[in-house]
Scaffold this motif. Structure first.
Motif, PDB file in Angstrom:
ATOM      1  N   GLN A  91       0.827  -1.201   0.000  1.00 17.44           N
ATOM      2  CA  GLN A  91       0.000   0.000   0.000  1.00 17.44           C
ATOM      3  C   GLN A  91       0.866   1.259   0.000  1.00 17.44           C
ATOM      4  O   GLN A  91       1.892   1.307   0.690  1.00 17.44           O
ATOM      5  N   ALA A 116       1.806   2.717   3.402  1.00 15.89           N
ATOM      6  CA  ALA A 116       2.824   1.946   4.110  1.00 15.89           C
ATOM      7  C   ALA A 116       4.196   2.189   3.506  1.00 15.89           C
ATOM      8  O   ALA A 116       5.201   2.285   4.218  1.00 15.89           O
ATOM      9  N   PHE A 117       4.245   2.304   2.195  1.00 15.10           N
ATOM     10  CA  PHE A 117       5.525   2.568   1.541  1.00 15.10           C
ATOM     11  C   PHE A 117       6.091   3.919   1.973  1.00 15.10           C
ATOM     12  O   PHE A 117       7.274   4.030   2.328  1.00 15.10           O
ATOM     13  N   ASN A 168       7.383   3.785   5.536  1.00 16.27           N
ATOM     14  CA  ASN A 168       8.650   3.049   5.604  1.00 16.27           C
ATOM     15  C   ASN A 168       9.805   3.907   5.084  1.00 16.27           C
ATOM     16  O   ASN A 168      10.884   3.964   5.685  1.00 16.27           O
ATOM     17  N   LEU A 169       9.556   4.588   3.976  1.00 16.44           N
ATOM     18  CA  LEU A 169      10.596   5.455   3.399  1.00 16.44           C
ATOM     19  C   LEU A 169      10.945   6.597   4.354  1.00 16.44           C
ATOM     20  O   LEU A 169      12.126   6.908   4.569  1.00 16.44           O
TER      21      LEU A 169
END
Lengths: 226, 226
Positions: A196, A199-200, A203-204
């Motif tokens: 998703q 979420a990416f 995380n980044l």
DNA sequence: GTCTATAGGCTGATAGAC
DNA sequence: GTCTATCAGCCTATAGAC
């Protein structure tokens, strides 16, 4: 001498709607198939318009493409400008930039692929009207890293190299979403479901802020007490 | 005028050399202009071969392209395989992977752009012979993050999301090198000189290892050294 | 193996009817 | 403003000469 109020004739598609439809159809097709992989016939069919309209309104396929680039890049540029007017620590601005990019990709789903294609092709279509927007975007985002280094939030990293990591990650994720969707649906990738965007981005953001931090991490800072 | 001994008459170089020349020319042109943006005429001219040779040796433009993809991806796959056989901490393997990718991009300068184009296009040319290589690559690199989490070197990040950051950064940097070279040469970007691959890799390695670290950073670790 | 000549299809653009 | 019909140019592929 009629009233100047923009009363529009309804019940029939007007010129503005046709132009809009061609721009939308072109955006999607150019992003997916590239400039050479897209024919005016494909664009007209998808826009439910006649292909002669592309020459009529835009002056040809090439100029339609340029119009799409300008419109897209201009919006991106002004969004970044607005974002960078607000003040805050470099951490916050970097997080905000990544989040904004995610919003932008949702609103302009074809922007990442188009930008990526342009970049891979050496920026051949980045005309004199598009290039300044592009350059300004780079300069402004680079300021985030420079500021972070100046204020001591970030390690003394190279701002240009860091910018490339950030832009590469973001553009790649959004430009390749269709491929992942296809491969995962076909069982071509051993992943339960497509990652998703939110979420990416999260995380980044974590990787970047921790990876650039001058001090280990907020939680474990062993620096001198203030 | 006489033919020089030991030199082939033009038009009579051997078959292997012609095939090789077509593959090389195709790699460069497909990477730069994409599949649709490249004509068999361009390929033949650059390879100093006749365009009929493309059908003769490969069975057409499309099959030449596929051949290039397979050859390139196979080498990438075997390189990664070799790399991941060696053991070490996840930090070390991740650094090694990034370094290997840099070497690979130097040896196969057109691989990043071709892979990026394929990904943006939804992997349309990733046939049944190319896709397994592609999938294996993903699975094997993902193991690095999983191992890092298991052994406690990395935070419990999502391996897939993290993989996308790494691949996006690497592919983007190398695929867009020509564009930066062009823009910087033309004064289109306010940067003295183009970023060097080695510096980019080093910067990425630092960001990743620090950004993924379970513990703050090696330099400032407050625990005992391992 | 290489090259020339050409077939056959598709492309982008536009004149002219409505 | 929209559409149909049409054109010239370029594309890939290939048959056949050498």
């Amino acid at each position: 001498m009629q009233a100047q109020a923009g009363e529009r004739v309804r019940g029939q598609r007007d010129a503005e709607a046709t132009k809009e439809a061609l721009l939308d159809a072109g955006s999607e097709l150019f992003a997916t198939h590239g400039f050479d992989g897209t024919t005016v016939d494909m664009i007209a069919r998808r826009a439910r318009a006649n292909k002669a309209m592309i020459s009529y309104y835009f002056g040809g396929k090439e100029r339609l493409y340029e119009q799409i680039l300008i419109s897209t890049f201009s919006e991106v540029g002004s969004r970044i400008e607005t974002l960078l007017e607000g003040s805050g620590s470099a951490d916050e601005m970097l997080r905000a930039f990544a989040a904004m990019f995610g919003d932008l990709a949702a609103r302009r789903p074809h922007f990442p692929a188009m930008m990526m294609r342009e970049a891979i092709s050496g920026g051949r279509h980045l005309s004199e009207r598009v290039l300044p927007v592009f350059r300004d975007m780079f300069v402004k985002v680079r300021r985030i890293y420079e500021q972070g280094i100046e204020e001591g939030t970030f390690r003394p990293v190279d701002p240009v190299l860091t910018h490339l990591v950030v832009m590469g990650s973001l553009l790649f994720f959004f430009a390749t979403e269709p491929m992942r969707a296809r491969l995962i649906a076909d069982g071509g990738l051993p992943v339960a479901q497509a990652p998703q965007p939110e979420a990416f981005i999260a995380n980044l953001q974590e990787i970047l802020v921790r990876g650039l931090a001058a001090r280990p991490s907020p939680a474990a800072a062993d620096g001198p007490a203030r």
